[in-house]
Design an enzyme around this catalytic site. Structure first.
Site, PDB file in Angstrom:
ATOM      1  N   ASP A 201       0.852  -1.195   0.000  1.00 35.45           N
ATOM      2  CA  ASP A 201       0.000   0.000   0.000  1.00 35.45           C
ATOM      3  C   ASP A 201       0.893   1.252   0.000  1.00 35.45           C
ATOM      4  O   ASP A 201       1.826   1.353   0.812  1.00 35.45           O
ATOM      5  CB  ASP A 201      -0.844  -0.050   1.288  1.00 35.45           C
TER       6      ASP A 201
ATOM      7  N   ASP B 285       2.866   5.036  -5.408  1.00 39.19           N
ATOM      8  CA  ASP B 285       2.082   6.248  -5.208  1.00 39.19           C
ATOM      9  C   ASP B 285       2.919   7.463  -5.614  1.00 39.19           C
ATOM     10  O   ASP B 285       3.673   8.013  -4.809  1.00 39.19           O
ATOM     11  CB  ASP B 285       1.643   6.342  -3.739  1.00 39.19           C
TER      12      ASP B 285
ATOM     13  N   GLU C 134      -1.546   5.991  -8.941  1.00 35.87           N
ATOM     14  CA  GLU C 134      -2.526   6.947  -8.406  1.00 35.87           C
ATOM     15  C   GLU C 134      -2.412   8.285  -9.123  1.00 35.87           C
ATOM     16  O   GLU C 134      -1.322   8.793  -9.354  1.00 35.87           O
ATOM     17  CB  GLU C 134      -2.331   7.146  -6.889  1.00 35.87           C
TER      18      GLU C 134
ATOM     19  N   GLY D 209      -9.085   5.408   1.205  1.00 38.16           N
ATOM     20  CA  GLY D 209      -9.787   6.217   2.192  1.00 38.16           C
ATOM     21  C   GLY D 209     -11.262   5.887   2.255  1.00 38.16           C
ATOM     22  O   GLY D 209     -12.111   6.770   2.407  1.00 38.16           O
TER      23      GLY D 209
ATOM     24  N   ASP E 236      -8.803   0.379   6.151  1.00 41.11           N
ATOM     25  CA  ASP E 236      -7.848   0.258   7.248  1.00 41.11           C
ATOM     26  C   ASP E 236      -8.482   0.772   8.543  1.00 41.11           C
ATOM     27  O   ASP E 236      -8.592   0.057   9.539  1.00 41.11           O
ATOM     28  CB  ASP E 236      -6.568   1.054   6.914  1.00 41.11           C
ATOM     29  N   SER E 237      -8.957   2.022   8.511  1.00 41.77           N
ATOM     30  CA  SER E 237      -9.458   2.651   9.742  1.00 41.77           C
ATOM     31  C   SER E 237     -10.578   1.855  10.406  1.00 41.77           C
ATOM     32  O   SER E 237     -10.608   1.713  11.638  1.00 41.77           O
ATOM     33  CB  SER E 237      -9.955   4.071   9.449  1.00 41.77           C
TER      34      SER E 237
HETATM   35  O1  G3H Z   1      -3.373   4.762   3.664  1.00 37.44           O
HETATM   36  C1  G3H Z   1      -2.684   4.462   4.632  1.00 37.44           C
HETATM   37  C2  G3H Z   1      -2.998   3.227   5.375  1.00 37.44           C
HETATM   38  O2  G3H Z   1      -4.102   3.421   6.209  1.00 37.44           O
HETATM   39  C3  G3H Z   1      -1.795   2.687   6.090  1.00 37.44           C
HETATM   40  O3  G3H Z   1      -1.487   3.403   7.234  1.00 37.44           O
HETATM   41  O4  G3H Z   1       1.016   3.744   7.237  1.00 37.44           O
HETATM   42  O5  G3H Z   1      -0.305   3.786   9.352  1.00 37.44           O
HETATM   43  O6  G3H Z   1       0.081   1.638   8.110  1.00 37.44           O
HETATM   44  P1  G3H Z   1      -0.094   3.117   8.029  1.00 37.44           P
HETATM   45  P1  13P Z   2      -9.187   4.345   5.471  1.00 37.22           P
HETATM   46  O1  13P Z   2      -8.329   5.187   6.382  1.00 37.22           O
HETATM   47  O2  13P Z   2     -10.428   5.087   5.075  1.00 37.22           O
HETATM   48  O3  13P Z   2      -9.469   3.011   6.024  1.00 37.22           O
HETATM   49  O4  13P Z   2      -8.351   4.130   4.100  1.00 37.22           O
HETATM   50  C1  13P Z   2      -7.344   3.147   4.032  1.00 37.22           C
HETATM   51  C2  13P Z   2      -6.535   3.235   2.801  1.00 37.22           C
HETATM   52  O5  13P Z   2      -6.857   3.905   1.844  1.00 37.22           O
HETATM   53  C3  13P Z   2      -5.309   2.436   2.763  1.00 37.22           C
HETATM   54  O6  13P Z   2      -4.555   2.705   1.614  1.00 37.22           O
HETATM   55 ZN    ZN Z   3      -4.622   4.691   0.881  1.00 34.45          ZN
END
Ligand code: G3H
Ligand code: 13P
Ligand code: ZN
Length: 326
Positions: A96, A118, A148, A229, A273-274
């Site tokens: 990611d 990215d 992206e 997101g 993720d969130s």
């Molecule tokens: O878009 C970002 C993801 O939510 C990953 O977040 O770098 O805290 O693992 P992180």
């Molecule tokens: P959220 O923070 O909305 O979960 O998005 C996660 C994301 O885009 C990871 O690349």
């Molecule tokens: Zn992301």
């Protein structure tokens, strides 16, 4: 590279076939981020039991947290574990927000079947150049690449941006044509994290820019689009966190019906993720509040893992439409 790990040895596939099927049948493949064993167990359990393809998604910082050698072994074990659950499902391991060619290459060499480069914070030409460089290496190894165009507001894995710069539809054909990328992340109003909009009391979140999505679809028909997101910041978890000593009053996300509409379009991958973080944190807070003497990690991580499994099954079935597609 003598000790390179090929992703097929880990039981993984790239995203090509998954996206073709998702595009044809009008659903989105879930990409769930993880940082630890319990999240990984929950993702493969939830997706195996709901018969959904899955993208195991790992950021650069998550990779540093876990260690890439350990990660490869854990992922191999997670894929094998699915046989004891509902059966295996097509599984990809995806980087990611890769921010350099070197990081993308090291992930491909250590078993990732898909990477994101990215370049969205770079100029259009620089974004094309770095994306093309990653694609050239990736395609030699049958790895798929996500690029992206457009910048999301909020945090993109250590890169901050105050405002959302929507993707310019006029740029997508040239970007896709010149890079040969396999999928494209776009900015249509989503943002990372748990605070996606600043709303006044009673106000609803603004609609995603489906007009931009439709114009992009018409310019590159049949091409897989990715939504970052895309957590809905599930209100029940935010309420639980606040009830049990947390402080996340203004957390708000993308309404589920908008995600459902996106999943039925050319959006083939939805990043979450969130919501997973919230599900686990809410559950752990509840355990600690109700049993202040508890200190066995299995007694709070176990229930958190169960809640995450429930959340994943719910999302696959009711939001992404990916359940029952395997
Ligand atoms: O878009 C970002 C993801 O939510 C990953 O977040 O770098 O805290 O693992 P992180
Ligand atoms: P959220 O923070 O909305 O979960 O998005 C996660 C994301 O885009 C990871 O690349
Ligand atoms: Zn992301």
């Amino acid at each position: 590279m003598t000790d390179a790990v090929k992703y097929s040895e880990l039981g993984l596939v790239n995203t090509k076939g998954m996206f073709m099927k998702a595009m044809a049948d009008r659903y989105a493949v879930p990409a769930y981020n993880f940082n630890n064993m319990e999240q990984l167990q929950a993702i493969v359990t939830g997706c195996s039991e709901s018969r959904s393809p899955v993208i195991l998604q790992c950021s650069g910082s998550a990779l540093r947290y876990m260690n890439s050698r350990l990660l490869a072994c854990m992922v191999k074990g997670a894929v094998e574990m699915m046989e004891d659950l509902g059966g295996s499902v097509p599984t990809a391991l995806h980087l990611d927000h890769g921010d350099s060619f070197e990081l993308c290459r090291s992930c491909m060499d250590s078993g990732f079947s898909s990477v994101m480069i990215d370049g969205s914070h770079r100029s259009f030409e620089e974004n094309i150049n770095i994306t093309k460089r990653v694609v050239d290496y990736a395609h030699e190894h049958d790895v798929t690449v996500e690029g992206e165009l457009g910048v999301l507001s909020g945090v993109e894995d250590e890169v901050s941006s105050e405002v959302s710069h929507y993707t310019k539809p006029s740029e997508v054909e040239e970007f896709v044509g010149r890079t040969s990328v396999d999928s494209l992340a776009i900015s249509i109003g989503t943002s990372h994290g748990a605070y996606k909009f600043k709303l006044k009391p009673g106000e609803q979140p603004p609609s995603l820019r489906f007009d931009i999505l439709e114009e992009i679809e018409s310019r590159i028909p049949g091409f897989p689009i990715v939504l970052h997101g895309a957590s809905s910041v599930m209100p029940e978890y935010v309420a639980m966190i606040n009830r049990f000593g947390g402080k996340m009053e203004e957390a708000v996300g993308i309404p589920e019906e908008q995600l459902r509409r996106a999943a039925e379009s050319a959006v083939c991958k939805i990043n979450i993720d969130s919501d997973g973080r919230l599900a686990m944190t809410a559950t752990i807070r509840k355990v600690f509040a109700e049993k202040p003497g508890e200190f066995d990690p299995r007694k709070y991580l176990g229930p958190a893992r169960e809640e995450l499994i429930r959340m994943i099954k719910y999302k696959n079935e009711h939001v992404l439409g990916s359940a029952g597609r395997v």
